[in-house]
Design an enzyme around this catalytic site. Structure first.
Site, PDB file in Angstrom:
ATOM      1  N   ASP A   1       0.854  -1.185   0.000  1.00  0.00           N
ATOM      2  CA  ASP A   1       0.000   0.000   0.000  1.00  0.00           C
ATOM      3  C   ASP A   1       0.895   1.242   0.000  1.00  0.00           C
ATOM      4  O   ASP A   1       1.810   1.348   0.823  1.00  0.00           O
ATOM      5  CB  ASP A   1      -0.885  -0.035   1.250  1.00  0.00           C
ATOM      6  N   ILE A   2       0.645   2.152  -0.943  1.00  0.00           N
ATOM      7  CA  ILE A   2       1.467   3.365  -1.031  1.00  0.00           C
ATOM      8  C   ILE A   2       1.245   4.217   0.222  1.00  0.00           C
ATOM      9  O   ILE A   2       0.104   4.439   0.625  1.00  0.00           O
ATOM     10  CB  ILE A   2       1.119   4.188  -2.293  1.00  0.00           C
TER      11      ILE A   2
ATOM     12  N   GLU B   1      -4.803   2.530  -3.949  1.00  0.00           N
ATOM     13  CA  GLU B   1      -3.334   2.536  -3.964  1.00  0.00           C
ATOM     14  C   GLU B   1      -2.790   1.247  -3.377  1.00  0.00           C
ATOM     15  O   GLU B   1      -1.723   1.191  -2.813  1.00  0.00           O
ATOM     16  CB  GLU B   1      -2.796   3.747  -3.194  1.00  0.00           C
TER      17      GLU B   1
END
Length: 177
Positions: free
Chosen positions: A50-51, A94
């Site tokens: 996950d960004i 994301e």
């Protein structure tokens, strides 16, 4: 006619933005590798990525640039997963899920580290109050198992997801196993 069908099929399984698999494509690919690993008693691993602080990028730079960042991150992840059987998917805004089969725990940790370095190497300037790294980074959670009758892909999905949240809560830009 066949051409149209193959285009529709591709759209059904592919995330338009990153050209990675979407949830449908992931499910389809996973069915095959899970069955293989179960039959031959091979180890399989999920990396949930996950960004970090992605909302900051979208809010500050706008969605066009946000999309551009997602594309670059998708390419960086894909570049690290070169084996035919490696599954790389974008499953949420994301969030990316990587499935590696017939691996050892050491291999998957190395793969996650490589992905992390590859994304740091993009040198995307951080935005806002995210203090985890000078550049855009990701948090990752890993879960591995050898498939059995008692175990389902959902179990590993949940395990890698929980590990990823642990990584987020440990200050981000890290990998939790």
């Amino acid at each position: 006619e066949n051409h149209t069908i193959s285009i529709l099929e591709q759209q059904a399984y592919t995330d338009e933005l990153t050209q990675l698999l979407n949830r449908n494509g992931l499910d389809q690919a996973l069915t095959t590798v899970w069955a293989f690993c179960k039959r031959y008693q091979k180890h399989i691993g999920f990396i949930m990525a996950d960004i970090d602080c992605f909302k900051n990028y979208n809010d500050t730079l706008g969605h066009y640039e946000g999309d551009n960042i997602l594309r670059q991150v998708g390419e960086a992840i894909k570049a690290c997963c070169k084996r035919e059987t490696d599954i790389v998917s974008r499953i949420g805004g994301e969030e990316f899920l990587i499935v590696l089969s017939d691996i050892s725990d050491t291999y998957i940790v190395k793969a996650a580290q490589e992905i992390s370095q590859s994304i740091a190497g993009l040198k995307i300037e951080k935005v806002g109050q995210c203090s985890c790294s000078p550049f855009l980074s990701i948090s990752m959670g890993i879960a591995t198992a050898t498939p059995t009758d008692e175990l389902s892909p959902t179990d590993l999905y949940k395990g890698s997801d929980a590990a990823m949240y642990k990584a987020k809560n440990s200050g981000r830009n890290c990998i939790c196993f």
